[in-house]
Design an enzyme around this catalytic site. Structure first.
Site, PDB file in Angstrom:
ATOM      1  N   ASP A   6       0.886  -1.150  -0.068  1.00  0.00           N
ATOM      2  CA  ASP A   6      -0.049  -0.032   0.040  1.00  0.00           C
ATOM      3  C   ASP A   6       0.926   1.184   0.122  1.00  0.00           C
ATOM      4  O   ASP A   6       2.000   1.220   0.103  1.00  0.00           O
ATOM      5  CB  ASP A   6      -0.831  -0.115   1.153  1.00  0.00           C
ATOM      6  CG  ASP A   6      -2.479   0.537   1.035  1.00  0.00           C
ATOM      7  OD1 ASP A   6      -2.303   1.455   0.147  1.00  0.00           O
ATOM      8  OD2 ASP A   6      -3.216   0.348   1.530  1.00  0.00           O
ATOM      9  N   ASP A  25     -10.894   2.903  -3.405  1.00  0.00           N
ATOM     10  CA  ASP A  25     -11.162   1.346  -2.979  1.00  0.00           C
ATOM     11  C   ASP A  25     -12.656   0.833  -3.059  1.00  0.00           C
ATOM     12  O   ASP A  25     -13.700   1.654  -3.240  1.00  0.00           O
ATOM     13  CB  ASP A  25     -11.134   1.353  -1.216  1.00  0.00           C
ATOM     14  CG  ASP A  25      -9.706   1.540  -0.793  1.00  0.00           C
ATOM     15  OD1 ASP A  25      -8.934   1.526  -1.468  1.00  0.00           O
ATOM     16  OD2 ASP A  25      -9.600   1.417   0.357  1.00  0.00           O
ATOM     17  N   GLU A  82      -0.158  -0.458  -5.069  1.00  0.00           N
ATOM     18  CA  GLU A  82      -1.050   0.985  -5.089  1.00  0.00           C
ATOM     19  C   GLU A  82      -0.458   2.147  -5.841  1.00  0.00           C
ATOM     20  O   GLU A  82      -1.014   3.204  -5.459  1.00  0.00           O
ATOM     21  CB  GLU A  82      -1.990   1.114  -3.771  1.00  0.00           C
ATOM     22  CG  GLU A  82      -2.573  -0.079  -3.448  1.00  0.00           C
ATOM     23  CD  GLU A  82      -3.869   0.092  -2.629  1.00  0.00           C
ATOM     24  OE1 GLU A  82      -4.333   1.117  -2.560  1.00  0.00           O
ATOM     25  OE2 GLU A  82      -4.057  -0.806  -1.513  1.00  0.00           O
ATOM     26  N   TRP A  83       0.698   1.950  -6.525  1.00  0.00           N
ATOM     27  CA  TRP A  83       1.536   3.225  -6.657  1.00  0.00           C
ATOM     28  C   TRP A  83       0.512   4.117  -7.670  1.00  0.00           C
ATOM     29  O   TRP A  83       0.474   5.320  -7.309  1.00  0.00           O
ATOM     30  CB  TRP A  83       2.717   2.635  -7.601  1.00  0.00           C
ATOM     31  CG  TRP A  83       3.461   3.550  -8.409  1.00  0.00           C
ATOM     32  CD1 TRP A  83       3.374   4.779  -8.432  1.00  0.00           C
ATOM     33  CD2 TRP A  83       4.646   2.976  -9.073  1.00  0.00           C
ATOM     34  NE1 TRP A  83       4.346   5.459  -9.308  1.00  0.00           N
ATOM     35  CE2 TRP A  83       5.556   4.246  -9.592  1.00  0.00           C
ATOM     36  CE3 TRP A  83       5.307   1.701  -9.220  1.00  0.00           C
ATOM     37  CZ2 TRP A  83       6.420   4.158 -10.345  1.00  0.00           C
ATOM     38  CZ3 TRP A  83       6.426   1.858  -9.961  1.00  0.00           C
ATOM     39  CH2 TRP A  83       6.981   3.023 -10.630  1.00  0.00           C
ATOM     40  N   PRO A  84      -0.109   3.899  -8.766  1.00  0.00           N
ATOM     41  CA  PRO A  84      -0.762   4.754  -9.474  1.00  0.00           C
ATOM     42  C   PRO A  84      -1.991   5.392  -8.709  1.00  0.00           C
ATOM     43  O   PRO A  84      -2.237   6.489  -8.974  1.00  0.00           O
ATOM     44  CB  PRO A  84      -1.317   4.009 -10.757  1.00  0.00           C
ATOM     45  CG  PRO A  84      -1.120   2.731 -10.458  1.00  0.00           C
ATOM     46  CD  PRO A  84      -0.215   2.439  -9.217  1.00  0.00           C
ATOM     47  N   LEU A  85      -2.916   4.696  -8.028  1.00  0.00           N
ATOM     48  CA  LEU A  85      -3.741   5.133  -7.064  1.00  0.00           C
ATOM     49  C   LEU A  85      -3.410   6.442  -6.504  1.00  0.00           C
ATOM     50  O   LEU A  85      -4.177   7.482  -6.292  1.00  0.00           O
ATOM     51  CB  LEU A  85      -4.149   3.991  -5.977  1.00  0.00           C
ATOM     52  CG  LEU A  85      -5.276   4.651  -5.016  1.00  0.00           C
ATOM     53  CD1 LEU A  85      -6.540   5.003  -5.565  1.00  0.00           C
ATOM     54  CD2 LEU A  85      -5.473   3.656  -4.067  1.00  0.00           C
ATOM     55  N   TYR A  86      -2.137   6.601  -5.662  1.00  0.00           N
ATOM     56  CA  TYR A  86      -1.778   7.571  -4.896  1.00  0.00           C
ATOM     57  C   TYR A  86      -1.297   8.731  -5.811  1.00  0.00           C
ATOM     58  O   TYR A  86      -0.791   9.989  -5.263  1.00  0.00           O
ATOM     59  CB  TYR A  86      -0.625   7.165  -3.765  1.00  0.00           C
ATOM     60  CG  TYR A  86      -1.616   6.212  -2.733  1.00  0.00           C
ATOM     61  CD1 TYR A  86      -2.183   6.881  -1.703  1.00  0.00           C
ATOM     62  CD2 TYR A  86      -1.433   4.795  -2.949  1.00  0.00           C
ATOM     63  CE1 TYR A  86      -2.899   5.983  -0.787  1.00  0.00           C
ATOM     64  CE2 TYR A  86      -2.075   4.129  -1.771  1.00  0.00           C
ATOM     65  CZ  TYR A  86      -2.756   4.677  -0.992  1.00  0.00           C
ATOM     66  OH  TYR A  86      -3.453   3.887   0.076  1.00  0.00           O
TER      67      TYR A  86
HETATM   68  C1  GLA Z   1      -6.127   1.238   1.597  1.00  0.00           C
HETATM   69  C2  GLA Z   1      -6.252   0.224   0.529  1.00  0.00           C
HETATM   70  C3  GLA Z   1      -7.097  -0.746   0.732  1.00  0.00           C
HETATM   71  C4  GLA Z   1      -7.027  -1.438   2.128  1.00  0.00           C
HETATM   72  C5  GLA Z   1      -6.746  -0.480   3.092  1.00  0.00           C
HETATM   73  C6  GLA Z   1      -6.142  -1.305   4.428  1.00  0.00           C
HETATM   74  O1  GLA Z   1      -7.321   1.799   1.502  1.00  0.00           O
HETATM   75  O2  GLA Z   1      -6.615   0.888  -0.700  1.00  0.00           O
HETATM   76  O3  GLA Z   1      -7.138  -1.631  -0.322  1.00  0.00           O
HETATM   77  O4  GLA Z   1      -5.798  -2.166   1.895  1.00  0.00           O
HETATM   78  O5  GLA Z   1      -5.872   0.461   2.713  1.00  0.00           O
HETATM   79  O6  GLA Z   1      -6.056  -0.205   5.361  1.00  0.00           O
END
Ligand code: GLA
Length: 432
Positions: free
Chosen positions: A159, A219, A191-195
């Site tokens: 994450d 999410d 989750e690199w691109p999301l952030y």
């Molecule tokens: C972020 C991620 C979720 C999950 C939570 C856990 O929000 O995007 O998929 O892993 O953290 O805290």
């Protein structure tokens, strides 16, 4: 090396498509179970022992995955998300599991999961803390990668909370290197691109070189609104994200929430169909101990799974929005095509969508003939069709019809005979 070979070599390097992470993993979208959406950060084992994040939960899921046909259907990874560790690292600086909730430790859990023929996934964060406030991996990438490898972990969801956005690239790449250095095969879920999206368009070729799959958007929650938002985001960005997906690296629109509380059956079918079209990892987040038979049947539907896992490994995309229908298409191996038509109306009854050249330009795949199989909402072999056929699929509100279409060779004489046959019967085949 001879000059000719050298030229050929440089040519190959030059024309090769976006390179993927070279760990030989995730050649097809990962399939498994991940605790987050359904069980979240429930650490209260005193009052809720059955549903808290503890070793029992994963052992139970692993057992059921074997006994209830999940493993046979292709679901392989049992994945831990946030809230598993102790708040303190050990004396050597290693992460350790919360000793009350994981009294046997992660290595034993991995051994158990492996004894069932399944694989274990774990979660960590590249910043100073996980999103749930547990210890982050910043400054510990090598130690944490080695710890996970020593435990026998097979997948890491990494994450991006509590990290400066402009250091995400460096962090994700360094963890990728650290995982490779361990020599263990560990699928790397980022989750690199999301952030990064809130600041600028991420560099997807760098992401694909470092990660096996990557989350782009928000999410998922247990609601149709959430699933729709993710689909909308994906379609809006498809020009950027679809070309980078392929064997070894996939866009991840987040977990399947099928079998929970928030989606109608038609909406569950839509999520399953579209996740297959998008070549997404199929990571369920539900309670396999208590799931309704229809949801189970949907999640284990081998025809949908075959589309998801198609060896060509091309991601599908939205090709049309017509009359409150959305059409999504995915090229499949053997020149076939998967087609999902979603009825965006959330009112009324089933609506018919005609499969004709006018509504669906890719219907030209039926020249001179094609073989059509309806996979959702029910399995039906619709047989040999031509450009002139008049098939109409009926689609429930917020539901999806999923079809696979195989082109057939045939001569024009055959087509003429078929056309004569069709027009003499003056059919209007409905496939309700
Ligand atoms: C972020 C991620 C979720 C999950 C939570 C856990 O929000 O995007 O998929 O892993 O953290 O805290």
């Amino acid at each position: 090396m001879g000059a000719a070979v050298l030229v050929l070599f440089s040519f190959c390097v030059f024309i090769s498509p976006v390179r993927s992470l070279d760990n030989g993993l995730a050649l097809k979208p990962t399939m498994g179970w991940l605790h987050w959406e359904r069980f979240m950060c429930n650490i209260d084992c005193d009052t809720d022992p059955n549903n808290c994040i503890s070793e029992n939960l994963y052992m139970q899921m692993a057992n059921i995955m074997v006994t209830e046909g999940w493993k046979e259907a292709g679901y392989e990874y049992v994945c831990i998300d946030d809230c598993w560790p102790s708040h303190q690292r050990d004396a050597q600086g290693r992460l350790q599991a919360d000793s009350k909730r994981f009294p046997s430790g992660i290595k034993k859990l991995a051994d158990y999961v492996h004894s069932k023929g399944l694989k274990l996934g774990i979660y960590a964060d590249l910043g100073t803390k996980t999103c749930g406030g547990f210890p982050g991996s910043l400054g510990y990438y090598d130690i944490d990668a080695q710890t996970f490898a020593d435990w026998g972990v097979d997948l890491l969801k990494f994450d991006g909370c509590y990290m400066k956005w402009n250091l995400l690239g460096e962090g994700y790449t360094n963890m990728s290197i650290a995982l490779n250095k361990t020599g263990r095969s560990i699928v790397y879920s980022c989750e690199w691109p999301l952030y990064e999206w809130p600041y600028h368009q991420p560099d997807y070729s760098a992401i694909r070189k470092a990660c096996n799959h990557w989350r782009n958007s928000m999410d998922v929650e247990d609601s149709w609104a959430s699933v729709k938002t993710i689909l909308e985001w994906t379609a809006d960005h498809q020009n950027v994200i679809v070309p980078v997906a392929g064997p070894g690296g996939w866009n991840d629109p987040d977990m399947l929430v099928i079998g929970n509380f928030g989606l109608s059956h038609a909406q569950q079918e839509s999520q399953m169909a579209l996740w297959a079209i998008m070549a997404s990892p199929l990571l369920m987040s539900n309670d396999l101990r208590d799931i309704c038979p229809r949801s189970k049947e949907l999640l284990q539907n081998r025809h949908i799974i075959a589309i998801s896992q198609d060896p060509l490994g091309k991601q599908g995309y939205r090709t049309a929005k017509v009359n409150n229908f959305e059409v999504w298409e995915r090229p499949l191996s053997g020149g076939r095509l998967a087609l999902a038509v979603m009825n965006k109306y959330e009112t009324g009854g089933p609506r018919g969508f005609p499969l004709t050249l006018a509504t669906l330009p890719s219907w030209k795949i039926c020249t001179p003939q094609c073989n059509v199989t309806q996979v959702l909402p029910s399995y039906k072999e619709l047989g040999i069709q031509t450009l002139l056929s008049k098939l109409v699929v009926a689609i429930n509100p917020s539901g999806t019809a999923l079809l696979s279409i195989a082109p057939l060779k045939g001569d024009l004489k055959n087509q003429w005979l078929l056309w004569k046959d069709v027009s003499s019967r003056n059919t209007h085949n409905s496939v309700l």
